[in-house]
Design a protein around this motif. Structure first.
Motif, short mmCIF file in Angstrom:
data_model
loop_
_atom_site.label_atom_id
_atom_site.label_comp_id
_atom_site.label_asym_id
_atom_site.label_seq_id
_atom_site.Cartn_x
_atom_site.Cartn_y
_atom_site.Cartn_z
N ASP A 11 0.83 -1.21 0.00
CA ASP A 11 0.00 0.00 0.00
C ASP A 11 0.86 1.26 0.00
O ASP A 11 0.58 2.22 -0.72
CB ASP A 11 -0.92 0.01 1.23
CG ASP A 11 -2.03 -1.01 1.11
OD1 ASP A 11 -2.13 -1.63 0.03
OD2 ASP A 11 -2.80 -1.19 2.07
N LEU A 12 1.92 1.25 0.82
CA LEU A 12 2.78 2.42 0.88
C LEU A 12 3.50 2.62 -0.44
O LEU A 12 3.64 3.75 -0.92
CB LEU A 12 3.79 2.29 2.02
CG LEU A 12 3.22 2.49 3.43
CD1 LEU A 12 4.28 2.25 4.47
CD2 LEU A 12 2.65 3.90 3.58
N ILE A 95 -7.75 -5.41 5.53
CA ILE A 95 -7.22 -4.73 4.34
C ILE A 95 -7.53 -3.23 4.42
O ILE A 95 -6.66 -2.39 4.17
CB ILE A 95 -7.89 -5.26 3.06
CG1 ILE A 95 -7.93 -6.78 3.06
CG2 ILE A 95 -7.25 -4.68 1.81
CD1 ILE A 95 -6.77 -7.45 2.49
N VAL A 96 -8.79 -2.90 4.78
CA VAL A 96 -9.20 -1.50 4.81
C VAL A 96 -8.46 -0.75 5.92
O VAL A 96 -8.05 0.39 5.74
CB VAL A 96 -10.73 -1.38 4.97
CG1 VAL A 96 -11.14 0.07 5.17
CG2 VAL A 96 -11.43 -1.94 3.74
N ALA A 97 -8.25 -1.41 7.07
CA ALA A 97 -7.53 -0.75 8.17
C ALA A 97 -6.10 -0.44 7.74
O ALA A 97 -5.59 0.66 7.99
CB ALA A 97 -7.54 -1.65 9.41
N VAL A 98 -5.45 -1.40 7.08
CA VAL A 98 -4.08 -1.17 6.62
C VAL A 98 -4.05 -0.07 5.57
O VAL A 98 -3.19 0.81 5.58
CB VAL A 98 -3.49 -2.48 6.05
CG1 VAL A 98 -2.16 -2.23 5.37
CG2 VAL A 98 -3.31 -3.51 7.15
N GLY A 147 -12.48 9.53 3.92
CA GLY A 147 -12.09 9.24 2.54
C GLY A 147 -12.20 7.76 2.23
O GLY A 147 -12.75 7.36 1.20
N ILE A 148 -11.73 6.92 3.14
CA ILE A 148 -11.71 5.48 2.85
C ILE A 148 -13.12 4.90 2.91
O ILE A 148 -13.47 3.99 2.15
CB ILE A 148 -10.72 4.74 3.79
CG1 ILE A 148 -10.18 3.51 3.08
CG2 ILE A 148 -11.36 4.33 5.09
CD1 ILE A 148 -8.72 3.33 3.21
N ILE A 149 -13.96 5.45 3.79
CA ILE A 149 -15.36 4.98 3.84
C ILE A 149 -16.05 5.31 2.51
O ILE A 149 -16.69 4.46 1.89
CB ILE A 149 -16.11 5.64 5.02
CG1 ILE A 149 -15.57 5.12 6.34
CG2 ILE A 149 -17.61 5.34 4.92
CD1 ILE A 149 -16.12 5.83 7.56
N ILE A 150 -15.88 6.57 2.06
CA ILE A 150 -16.52 6.97 0.80
C ILE A 150 -15.95 6.17 -0.37
O ILE A 150 -16.68 5.71 -1.25
CB ILE A 150 -16.32 8.49 0.57
CG1 ILE A 150 -17.03 9.27 1.67
CG2 ILE A 150 -16.83 8.90 -0.79
CD1 ILE A 150 -18.50 9.05 1.76
N ALA A 151 -14.63 5.97 -0.38
CA ALA A 151 -14.02 5.21 -1.47
C ALA A 151 -14.58 3.80 -1.53
O ALA A 151 -14.80 3.25 -2.61
CB ALA A 151 -12.50 5.17 -1.30
N ALA A 203 -12.05 4.45 14.09
CA ALA A 203 -12.50 3.17 14.65
C ALA A 203 -13.60 2.56 13.78
O ALA A 203 -13.70 1.34 13.65
CB ALA A 203 -13.01 3.37 16.07
N MET A 204 -14.40 3.41 13.16
CA MET A 204 -15.55 2.95 12.38
C MET A 204 -15.14 2.51 10.97
O MET A 204 -15.73 1.57 10.40
CB MET A 204 -16.53 4.12 12.27
CG MET A 204 -17.97 3.76 12.25
SD MET A 204 -18.90 5.31 12.45
CE MET A 204 -18.52 6.15 10.93
N ALA A 205 -14.15 3.20 10.40
CA ALA A 205 -13.84 3.06 8.98
C ALA A 205 -13.59 1.62 8.50
O ALA A 205 -14.18 1.21 7.49
CB ALA A 205 -12.67 3.96 8.60
N PRO A 206 -12.77 0.81 9.21
CA PRO A 206 -12.52 -0.54 8.68
C PRO A 206 -13.80 -1.37 8.57
O PRO A 206 -13.96 -2.11 7.59
CB PRO A 206 -11.56 -1.14 9.71
CG PRO A 206 -10.91 0.02 10.35
CD PRO A 206 -11.94 1.09 10.39
#
Lengths: 219, 195
Positions: A11-12, A95-98, A147-151, A203-206
């Motif tokens: 990811d990086l 995956i989403v958390a990372v 951003g990641i939630i919307i993506a 905390a919610m996003a993943p």
């Protein structure tokens, strides 16, 4: 553990500014461009610039965080990476958390660094800059989480870039109110609230992201 | 190879308003291969995705013992990276060594970015990813698409070896594929009768 390290490394490599994929410097340049254009637009009034400059840096940071959204998750869903991870028993939440961590690392610290030259461009004093930097430190993880939630929600939609931008803006309003609001009150209450909102979003996003990606398979 | 089993009980699949197949049961034990046939749009890919656990069946259940590997139309390799590095990502996750790269004709392509590979080379790269996973159950969706006759023979041989070693292979393809002792499951047989 090694799974997470392997995922984070990939990811990086894809997201950090100046990485192989190329266009990842754009958010940073965009941020600086907004800070540079602002004094031209309002004119050389030092008092006005000093009073509004901090807020402009916040808006520029928000807009810069929106730019990479369309390539945050969608390419990996389209090219089958998420299916392969699912078959290996790696949860979408992991995956989403990372990815969230990598996304924040790829713009948060750099925006804070870029805020130094930006503060000179919009002419804010050191005390204000201090509050802006603390605010960005507290607020950018929340921006990354939104951003990641919307993506993840827009993952199956063709041409999702503009839509995700529009969806992020209303959600980011609370962060902006308390983050940029701490500038006028000069108080720590705003910063603390910004941090609290950020923590809740992170905390919610993943979980939100993982569920959205699983749901996109059914369509 | 670890013991493996793949069973589907009374599966039905609905896509949109259409019921693609219904009442499909299937049981595969280690050492068995099954060829799912049927024209386009009969639900071969949907069946594979249901068995892989990526799609929920409308009715029915899937049970499996042993891990599953999936080969479908998505490559799941980083397009901008050289092939060797793209495969290295999966190797790091799967913890196995790359197998048969020379046999797949990929050994001299490792420095080439994935986006420059031809259709057949991409398919062979995906097969390398599949082999590297070392999973006993193979779910192959149109594995022969874009492959030349030589590569088709190689895939048939790889499947035969996998099955001989006690693995399961379920292959959805509209093309003929020659693997000794392979069962055939014709999806149109499970098409619901129109009232």
């Amino acid at each position: 553990m090694s799974t997470i390290a392997t995922l984070l490394k990939r990811d990086l490599a894809a997201l950090l500014p100046g990485s192989a994929k190329g266009n990842s410097l754009l958010p940073l340049l965009f941020f600086l461009a907004v800070a540079m254009l602002y004094p031209f637009a309002v004119g050389p009034d030092a008092a006005l610039l000093g009073a509004t400059g901090g807020g402009v840096i916040w808006v520029a940071a928000l807009l810069a965080a929106i730019l990479p959204l369309d390539r945050l998750l969608a390419p990996d869903v389209e090219s089958g990476f998420f299916d392969q991870w699912a078959l290996r028993g790696i949860a979408e939440e992991v995956i989403v958390a990372v990815r969230l961590l990598a996304h924040w690392l790829s713009f948060g610290p750099f925006i804070m660094l870029a805020a130094l030259p930006a503060s000179a461009l919009v002419g804010i004093d050191n005390a204000t800059l201090h509050t802006v930097l603390l605010g960005l430190l507290a607020g950018t993880p929340g921006l990354a989480a939104i951003g990641i939630i919307i993506a993840s929600v827009t993952v199956g939609i063709k041409g999702n870039a503009a839509l995700s931008g529009l969806l992020v803006i209303p959600l980011a309003v609370p962060l902006l109110i308390f983050g940029a609001g701490s500038l006028s009150s000069g108080g720590e209450g705003g910063l603390a609230l910004t941090g609290a909102i950020s923590l809740a979003l992170v905390a919610m996003a993943p979980f939100a992201g993982g569920a959205a990606i699983r749901a996109s398979r059914e369509s | 190879m670890e013991t493996c089993r793949l069973a589907a009980n009374h599966l039905a699949c609905r896509r949109g308003e259409r019921l693609l197949f219904t009442g499909l049961s299937l049981e595969l034990a280690g050492g068995e291969a099954c060829h799912v046939t049927g024209p386009n749009g009969t639900g071969k890919s949907s069946l594979i995705r249901i068995l892989a656990g990526l799609l929920r069946p409308f009715v029915g259940t899937v049970e499996n013992t042993g891990s599953m590997a999936l080969l479908d139309q998505s490559l799941a390799l980083d397009e901008h990276l050289p092939l060797g590095k793209s495969l290295a990502f999966w190797r790091a996750l799967d913890g196995a060594a790359d197998r048969d790269l020379a046999r797949l004709g990929l050994a001299e392509l490792l420095e080439v970015p994935v986006r420059y590979l031809s259709t057949g080379q991409r398919k062979r790269a995906a097969i390398a990813r599949l082999l590297g996973q070392n999973a006993p159950i193979w779910l192959l969706d149109e594995p022969l698409n874009g492959l030349d006759t030589q590569a088709v023979a190689l895939v048939e041989q790889l499947v035969a070896e996998h099955v001989a070693a006690g693995g399961i292979a379920l292959i959805a393809s509209h093309q003929a594929i020659a693997v000794p002792g392979m069962r055939t499951l014709a999806l149109p047989d499970f098409e619901p009768e129109l009232a």
